[in-house]
Design a protein around this motif. Sequence first.
Motif, short mmCIF file in Angstrom:
data_model
loop_
_atom_site.label_atom_id
_atom_site.label_comp_id
_atom_site.label_asym_id
_atom_site.label_seq_id
_atom_site.Cartn_x
_atom_site.Cartn_y
_atom_site.Cartn_z
N HIS A 27 0.85 -1.19 0.00
CA HIS A 27 0.00 0.00 0.00
C HIS A 27 0.88 1.24 0.00
N TYR A 28 0.58 2.18 -0.88
CA TYR A 28 1.20 3.52 -0.76
C TYR A 28 0.12 4.41 -0.18
N GLY A 29 0.16 4.63 1.12
CA GLY A 29 -0.94 5.39 1.72
C GLY A 29 -2.24 4.65 1.46
N GLY A 51 3.80 -6.14 -18.11
CA GLY A 51 2.49 -5.60 -17.73
C GLY A 51 2.41 -4.13 -18.07
N PRO A 52 1.19 -3.62 -18.15
CA PRO A 52 1.04 -2.21 -18.54
C PRO A 52 1.64 -1.26 -17.50
N SER A 53 1.90 -0.05 -17.94
CA SER A 53 2.51 0.95 -17.07
C SER A 53 1.64 1.20 -15.84
N GLY A 54 2.29 1.26 -14.67
CA GLY A 54 1.55 1.56 -13.45
C GLY A 54 0.92 0.34 -12.81
N CYS A 55 1.22 -0.87 -13.32
CA CYS A 55 0.56 -2.06 -12.77
C CYS A 55 1.27 -2.58 -11.55
N GLY A 56 2.43 -2.04 -11.22
CA GLY A 56 3.10 -2.43 -9.98
C GLY A 56 4.35 -3.27 -10.15
N LYS A 57 4.91 -3.31 -11.36
CA LYS A 57 6.11 -4.12 -11.59
C LYS A 57 7.28 -3.60 -10.75
N SER A 58 7.53 -2.29 -10.85
CA SER A 58 8.64 -1.72 -10.09
C SER A 58 8.40 -1.89 -8.60
N THR A 59 7.16 -1.66 -8.18
CA THR A 59 6.84 -1.78 -6.76
C THR A 59 7.17 -3.18 -6.26
N PHE A 60 6.77 -4.19 -7.01
CA PHE A 60 7.04 -5.55 -6.55
C PHE A 60 8.53 -5.83 -6.56
N THR A 70 12.52 2.65 2.06
CA THR A 70 12.93 4.05 2.03
C THR A 70 11.78 4.98 1.68
N ILE A 71 10.63 4.42 1.30
CA ILE A 71 9.47 5.28 1.00
C ILE A 71 8.58 5.32 2.23
N ASP A 72 8.38 6.50 2.77
CA ASP A 72 7.66 6.62 4.04
C ASP A 72 6.26 6.05 3.96
N VAL A 73 5.56 6.32 2.83
CA VAL A 73 4.15 5.95 2.78
C VAL A 73 3.93 4.48 2.41
N ALA A 74 5.03 3.81 1.99
CA ALA A 74 4.85 2.43 1.52
C ALA A 74 4.71 1.46 2.70
N PHE A 105 18.04 0.56 -11.28
CA PHE A 105 16.79 1.30 -11.16
C PHE A 105 16.23 1.71 -12.51
N GLN A 106 14.94 2.02 -12.50
CA GLN A 106 14.27 2.39 -13.75
C GLN A 106 14.87 3.64 -14.36
N LYS A 107 15.17 4.63 -13.47
CA LYS A 107 15.83 5.83 -13.98
C LYS A 107 17.30 5.73 -13.64
N THR A 218 10.40 -5.42 -18.19
CA THR A 218 10.58 -4.88 -19.53
C THR A 218 9.23 -4.60 -20.18
N HIS A 219 9.23 -3.61 -21.04
CA HIS A 219 8.03 -3.30 -21.82
C HIS A 219 8.12 -3.90 -23.22
N SER A 220 9.24 -4.61 -23.48
CA SER A 220 9.40 -5.18 -24.81
C SER A 220 9.10 -6.67 -24.76
N1 LIG Z 1 6.45 6.42 -4.18
C1 LIG Z 1 5.15 6.22 -4.47
N2 LIG Z 1 4.19 6.86 -3.75
C2 LIG Z 1 2.88 6.65 -4.03
N3 LIG Z 1 2.43 5.86 -4.99
C3 LIG Z 1 3.33 5.20 -5.76
C4 LIG Z 1 4.74 5.37 -5.54
N4 LIG Z 1 5.39 4.60 -6.43
C5 LIG Z 1 4.45 4.01 -7.19
N5 LIG Z 1 3.21 4.36 -6.79
C6 LIG Z 1 1.94 3.88 -7.36
O1 LIG Z 1 1.93 2.47 -7.37
C7 LIG Z 1 1.43 1.97 -8.59
C8 LIG Z 1 2.43 1.05 -9.24
O2 LIG Z 1 3.59 1.80 -9.60
P1 LIG Z 1 4.88 1.14 -10.23
O3 LIG Z 1 5.95 2.15 -10.25
O4 LIG Z 1 5.17 -0.11 -9.51
O5 LIG Z 1 4.40 0.82 -11.71
P2 LIG Z 1 5.19 0.10 -12.90
O6 LIG Z 1 4.47 -1.13 -13.20
O7 LIG Z 1 6.63 0.00 -12.57
O8 LIG Z 1 4.97 1.12 -14.09
P3 LIG Z 1 5.99 1.54 -15.26
O9 LIG Z 1 5.96 0.46 -16.26
O10 LIG Z 1 5.39 2.78 -15.80
O11 LIG Z 1 7.33 1.73 -14.64
C9 LIG Z 1 1.08 3.17 -9.44
O12 LIG Z 1 -0.30 3.37 -9.36
C10 LIG Z 1 1.82 4.30 -8.81
O13 LIG Z 1 1.07 5.48 -8.92
#
Ligand SMILES: Nc1ncnc2c1ncn2[C@@H]1O[C@H](COP(=O)(O)OP(=O)(O)OP(=O)(O)O)[C@@H](O)[C@H]1O
Lengths: 266, 490
Positions: A27-29, A51-60, A70-74, A105-107, A218-220
């Motif tokens: 959960h982010y907040g 998976g599509p952008s924003g689906c949570g790949k980076s988060t996982f 390191t993310i306070d709200v996570a 990292f992604q960036k 990857t997006h490819s």
């Molecule tokens: N630091 C954060 N604080 C609050 N919400 C976040 C944070 N990082 C990601 N989110 C939210 O969590 C969800 C998943 O984000 P994530 O970065 O994991 O997507 P992604 O699959 O890696 O997308 P992309 O392919 O664009 O990189 C998104 O809805 C995003 O808005």
Amino acid sequence: MLDDQQLVDRKVQSKEAKIAARGVNVHYGVTHAIKDVDVDIDHKTVTAFIGPSGCGKSTFLRCINRMNDTIDVARVTGDILIDNENIYDKKVDPVQLRAKVGMVFQKPNPFPKSIYDNIAYGPRIHGLAKSKADLDEIVEKSLRRGAIWDEVKDRLNAPGTGLSGGQQQRLCIARAVATEPEVLLMDEPCSALDPIATAQVEELIDELRQNYSVVIVTHSMQQAARVSQKTAFFHLGTLVEFGETGQIFTNPQDERTESYITGRIG
Amino acid sequence: MSAFWLLLLVLGIALVSYVLGRGRALSSAGGDIRNLHSLPVYYGANAALFVLIPSLILLMLWMVAQPLVVGARVQASIPAEAVSEGSTIGLVMSDVRRVADGLDLAVAQGVIEPSYATTSDTNLTEVRERLGDVGVALGSDISVTVLTAAQLLRETNASWYFWRTVLVVALALAGLGYAYSMTQKDFRARNTVERVILYLLIGAASIAILTTVGILFSLIFNTVEFFRIYPASEFFFSLTWSPSFGGGSELGILPLLWGTFYISLIALLVAVPIGLLSAIYLSEYASPAVRSIAKPLLEVLAGIPTIVYGLFALLTVGPFLVSFFGQNGHFGVNWMAGGTAVMTAGLVMGIMLIPFVSSLSDDIINAVPQAMRDGSLGLGATKSETIKQVVLPAALPGIVGAILLAASRAIGETMIVVLGAGAAARLSMNPFDAMTTVTAKIVSQLTGDSDFASPEALVAFALGMTLFVITLGLNVFALYIVRKYREQYE
Ligand SMILES: Nc1ncnc2c1ncn2[C@@H]1O[C@H](COP(=O)(O)OP(=O)(O)OP(=O)(O)O)[C@@H](O)[C@H]1O
Ligand SMILES: [Mg+2]
């Protein structure tokens, strides 16, 4: 719910798996970014997250080396086991964990230091080099593996931040492999690379697979198909489908997976 | 009409111009905004600016020129024999102005008829009486000549005021007409407004620069004056500072510079580590709750007037230090003769500087991108390794700037020195001795009954100039360091 038989199966499975995630929620907040994900990542394999952008790949991905700390709200719940040890256990030191589980990292985020010092950063912290010559060797080897040695060998003392975006991305890859992690998490490592550099990085991933496990976001589709043995498809925070790469791409079980890889959603 | 009302009038005309310009632009576009080159507000603003800028410039120039021109004319009307022995025309003119102001006041309060104040055959004693009634006392040496000149001054001013109003208003109206006539839908009002904004910004920047140049020139002028009557080599190389207004003073800057340097050094030795460490704690380790309380608390320190710090030094820190380092102190060393000492002032000044260092450094550390920290943490570095090897180097130019800012404050600080370090100019290595600084001596040389032409008073300007050059050097040095660092890493 799981019946006993399945639990036994899982146990057996997780003994072979390098990383086993069970019921992971993030959960982010108030945003529920990862919903109840179970996944097993095998040793000496490349696993692709698509998976599509924003689906949570980076988060996982960030859960696997506890970078979400390191993310306070996570807020992360559930279990992730690496070598059968729960990394969210109190007695686990996240610093040690991250030395073992490297991340690109992604960036690209090179340090404001010289190219040499960027690569030498990890080995110095963990005392991997016995001498200056040793360190030089590690730096050269890592830069070669990052497919950037030829471009920077004459300016190792130039700032890493002065490189182009794609060069910075490869510098960060080289920096991550320099610490010899057992697991390497790569978040879209080729997003800014030309086809030649992409091929070189894919070669590196293949080479790393001999000894380590690699997780790549990857997006490819082509890249996922080329480099990975296992593929996981995420959609809106849930793990929709996970299996052999060949099976996912040729015979997806879920219609969302099929729509995504054929380009209809995402 | 007074300048205030004139200003209001011009603003009123500008407002009318705004409405007219905006309206005309709209109607020329047939009421459709999309046909206009710029948004309607820009046409309005353009029309208003054409009213405001020329007329306000005229008003400003007029207000500068009028006293000069009118004063010169009145002065020319005073016969030379009216200036008595031992007086100057300047003194007479100031009498004239005073009488004229008195008459203005008297007329305003209704004590004197306006016509009475202008007629030339007014009775001097009666005028003196009437002005006495409104609280303007005229000396006995006010002559008829002065009264006549004062009346001339009032008359001339009155007519100038009249013409000022007429011309300024005329210019404002002309601006209105011109702006109105050129307003049509293709006119590039947006670009004009943009240019005016540019000039406004340039003007603001030049005011700051011109003021600095002005300060510098007044310093240079007096410094040159000082070196004409006192040898520069003595000033820069003499080891004694003993001014005596009777003459024969020795005005060597070295003891003062040494005191400044010594006290600032101690202050920075206190402020930089504590400030930097607290900044690191606040920005990297403290939870948001702690941070939201601790940061403002720390910044309260910066709001305390320095005189309060001075009292703290004099009444608390000084005696406290004496109880340890003084005669019969806990350490039994007898290094400290009295409460006022370099150490006292340095410690207290250091406390004063902590919030400068910490607050600025905290902002700078916070500005380092999180991605940088993630990169380091992701390689298995601990938090303190990350801070030491990634965050601080990235923030270094800013931190150096913060420290140098604190150093400038320390060098320029006066009140804490006066109360905490004493007034004795002394060259000594012992930090428990009383010493004094350049700033404290500037104050003491210029306060009291000093003759501004004596070297003892003029030396203050030479001291100020030296201080100016030193701080300038410090800032240039800071810039150099920051540049060098930037070249290397960005
Ligand atoms: N630091 C954060 N604080 C609050 N919400 C976040 C944070 N990082 C990601 N989110 C939210 O969590 C969800 C998943 O984000 P994530 O970065 O994991 O997507 P992604 O699959 O890696 O997308 P992309 O392919 O664009 O990189 C998104 O809805 C995003 O808005
Ligand atoms: Mg991502």
